[in-house]
Scaffold this active site. Structure first.
Site, PDB file in Angstrom:
ATOM      1  N   ARG A 194       0.823  -1.213   0.000  1.00  0.00           N
ATOM      2  CA  ARG A 194       0.000   0.000   0.000  1.00  0.00           C
ATOM      3  C   ARG A 194       0.859   1.267   0.000  1.00  0.00           C
ATOM      4  O   ARG A 194       0.437   2.313  -0.461  1.00  0.00           O
ATOM      5  CB  ARG A 194      -0.896  -0.028   1.236  1.00  0.00           C
ATOM      6  CG  ARG A 194      -2.189   0.731   1.069  1.00  0.00           C
ATOM      7  CD  ARG A 194      -3.198   0.322   2.128  1.00  0.00           C
ATOM      8  NE  ARG A 194      -2.605   0.330   3.449  1.00  0.00           N
ATOM      9  CZ  ARG A 194      -2.835  -0.572   4.392  1.00  0.00           C
ATOM     10  NH1 ARG A 194      -3.670  -1.557   4.188  1.00  0.00           N
ATOM     11  NH2 ARG A 194      -2.246  -0.490   5.563  1.00  0.00           N
ATOM     12  N   ASP A 210      -5.613  24.718  -3.557  1.00  0.00           N
ATOM     13  CA  ASP A 210      -5.825  23.817  -4.693  1.00  0.00           C
ATOM     14  C   ASP A 210      -5.114  24.456  -5.891  1.00  0.00           C
ATOM     15  O   ASP A 210      -5.505  25.520  -6.365  1.00  0.00           O
ATOM     16  CB  ASP A 210      -7.324  23.653  -4.960  1.00  0.00           C
ATOM     17  CG  ASP A 210      -7.606  22.624  -6.058  1.00  0.00           C
ATOM     18  OD1 ASP A 210      -6.813  22.518  -7.009  1.00  0.00           O
ATOM     19  OD2 ASP A 210      -8.647  21.942  -5.972  1.00  0.00           O
ATOM     20  N   TYR A 259     -13.623  24.561  -5.995  1.00  0.00           N
ATOM     21  CA  TYR A 259     -14.114  23.383  -6.723  1.00  0.00           C
ATOM     22  C   TYR A 259     -15.356  22.820  -6.008  1.00  0.00           C
ATOM     23  O   TYR A 259     -15.318  22.499  -4.811  1.00  0.00           O
ATOM     24  CB  TYR A 259     -12.960  22.372  -6.741  1.00  0.00           C
ATOM     25  CG  TYR A 259     -13.254  21.055  -7.362  1.00  0.00           C
ATOM     26  CD1 TYR A 259     -13.513  20.955  -8.724  1.00  0.00           C
ATOM     27  CD2 TYR A 259     -13.242  19.895  -6.591  1.00  0.00           C
ATOM     28  CE1 TYR A 259     -13.760  19.721  -9.294  1.00  0.00           C
ATOM     29  CE2 TYR A 259     -13.489  18.661  -7.164  1.00  0.00           C
ATOM     30  CZ  TYR A 259     -13.751  18.586  -8.519  1.00  0.00           C
ATOM     31  OH  TYR A 259     -13.994  17.362  -9.072  1.00  0.00           O
ATOM     32  N   LYS A 280      -5.659  15.963 -14.029  1.00  0.00           N
ATOM     33  CA  LYS A 280      -5.774  17.016 -15.029  1.00  0.00           C
ATOM     34  C   LYS A 280      -4.457  17.146 -15.795  1.00  0.00           C
ATOM     35  O   LYS A 280      -4.097  16.282 -16.550  1.00  0.00           O
ATOM     36  CB  LYS A 280      -6.190  18.326 -14.357  1.00  0.00           C
ATOM     37  CG  LYS A 280      -7.434  18.176 -13.442  1.00  0.00           C
ATOM     38  CD  LYS A 280      -8.711  17.979 -14.210  1.00  0.00           C
ATOM     39  CE  LYS A 280      -9.905  17.588 -13.348  1.00  0.00           C
ATOM     40  NZ  LYS A 280     -10.232  18.509 -12.276  1.00  0.00           N
TER      41      LYS A 280
END
Ligand SMILES: *Cc1c(COP(=O)(O)O)cnc(C)c1O
Length: 393
Positions: free
Chosen positions: A61, A185, A114, A210
């Protein structure tokens, strides 16, 4: 290495070391669930180093070579201390919120963030006893809003639909003076055109989905922090949430990162041409793109950013409420879709309720957000032109 140029450092960050004098350019995709150990002592030593805050994996992980290389490249990109990977941009935001906030805490969030962040507020933070307060960086004085229980200021610049540029150095200074960490962000700039940590923020968030991955084929997020203390807080919550991403996806983002500056430069060139064309169009009332000298955020953008990305919004001049949907339906090269940052052009109608949340702009015209891709601009302009013709006759 650290005095080399930004392009050079981004291209070489996370490069694999040669073994026996030779090796590949790129880090291999190392997929694993189990980390194998030569001895019980090797296992325990690694677990102890990890518990002490060192970035070593004792389990799949945590990610092995591919993940570490991507973390190194993202840390270099943002000029930070350490990066954490998350399965999406939204999960990176939620990771950061859960790491910093607890019952009784108060967080100040810029009103133009956002949109899904507002759902995290209502569905998760409220249940945990966290108070979320939205403020308008253009209208409100941050200093008077910070309370003793304020544990975070969360910003996004430019904002998601109308690209309002915030005065990040000023906001960060106000919060820092009061000991409140600031998270930003930074998805719009891809981390290349803006480094919030250099402007006083403590945490930078990327939806690597993105521009970083850049090819519309990966979901991924990252949290980059500026200090060991914040790294420890994020690491604990990251571990508790069991967040993990696949090595193949880490590889794709790392590959995307190597061409990020080139792609962004071309997105900027194409978007500027589209934005200037829209400004001259008789059916357009306003264009939102901070690289335009007429944009209200232009001076701040010019001071703090080194470029603009491919996102451009515009409001119709005298069109009815359905103009936006008729317009996007008429487009051919621009697909209708939300997750921008790939090579291709996209269009999306901005939901009016989202625009109303944004106090810096209270117009009621229909707004369309474009992601200007890497196609030939003459084709994109012809496409927009025919859509305007079909929309309003
Ligand atoms: C898309 C986006 C996110 C969320 O990223 P996902 O990977 O889609 O979860 C966060 N912030 C901004 C500004 C975005 O555009």
């Amino acid at each position: 290495m650290s005095d080399a140029g930004r392009h050079t450092r981004l291209l070489h960050a996370g490069a694999p070391t040669l073994r026996d004098g030779a090796g590949p350019v790129n880090v291999p995709v190392v997929r694993t669930s189990t980390v194998r150990f030569a001895s019980q002592q090797a296992l325990e030593s690694r677990q102890h180093r990890r518990a002490a805050g060192e970035r070593v994996a004792s389990y799949g992980r945590h990610g092995l070579d591919t993940h570490e290389a991507l973390e190194d490249a993202l840390t270099t990109l943002e000029g930070g201390h350490r990066a954490f990977l998350a399965p999406s941009g939204l999960s990176a935001i939620t990771l950061m919120l859960l790491a910093l906030l607890g019952p009784g805490d108060h967080v100040l969030v810029s009103d133009s963030v956002y949109a899904p962040v507002r759902r995290v507020d209502k569905t998760l933070l409220r249940r945990l006893g966290v108070t979320v307060e939205y403020f308008s960086p253009a209208h409100d004085d941050l200093a008077t809003l910070i309370r003793p229980e304020t544990k975070l200021v969360y910003l996004e610049s430019p904002s998601s639909l109308l690209f309002e540029v915030l005065d990040l150095p000023k906001l960060a200074a106000v919060a820092r003076e009061r000991g409140v960490p600031v998270a930003v962000d930074n998805t719009w700039s891809g981390g290349w055109f803006l480094q919030p940590l250099r402007l006083g923020a403590n945490i930078s968030i990327q939806a690597a989905t993105k521009y970083i991955a850049g090819h519309s084929d990966v979901m991924q997020g990252a949290v980059v922090v500026d200090s060991p203390a914040l790294a420890e807080r994020i690491a604990t919550t990251h571990e508790a949430l069991g967040l993990a991403i696949g090595a193949d996806d880490a590889y794709l983002s790392l590959r995307g990162l190597r061409t990020l500056p080139l792609r962004l430069t071309q997105h900027q060139r194409n978007a500027t041409e589209v934005a200037q064309w829209l400004q001259r169009h008789p059916q357009v009332g306003r264009v939102f793109y901070p690289a335009l000298p007429e944009d209200p955020g232009h001076a701040l953008w010019q001071r703090d950013f080194s470029g603009a990305s491919g996102l451009v919004s515009f409001a119709f001049r005298n069109a009815g409420a359905n103009a936006g949907s008729a317009f996007v339906d008429a487009l051919r090269w621009f697909s209708i879709g939300a997750s921008w940052g790939g090579y291709e052009s996209l269009a999306l109608v901005a939901p009016p309720e989202r625009l109303r949340e944004h106090r810096a702009w209270q117009g009621n015209a229909s707004v369309v957000r474009l992601h200007v891709g890497l196609e030939d601009t003459q084709d994109l302009l012809a496409d927009l032109d025919q859509a305007f013709h079909l929309t309003l006759t």
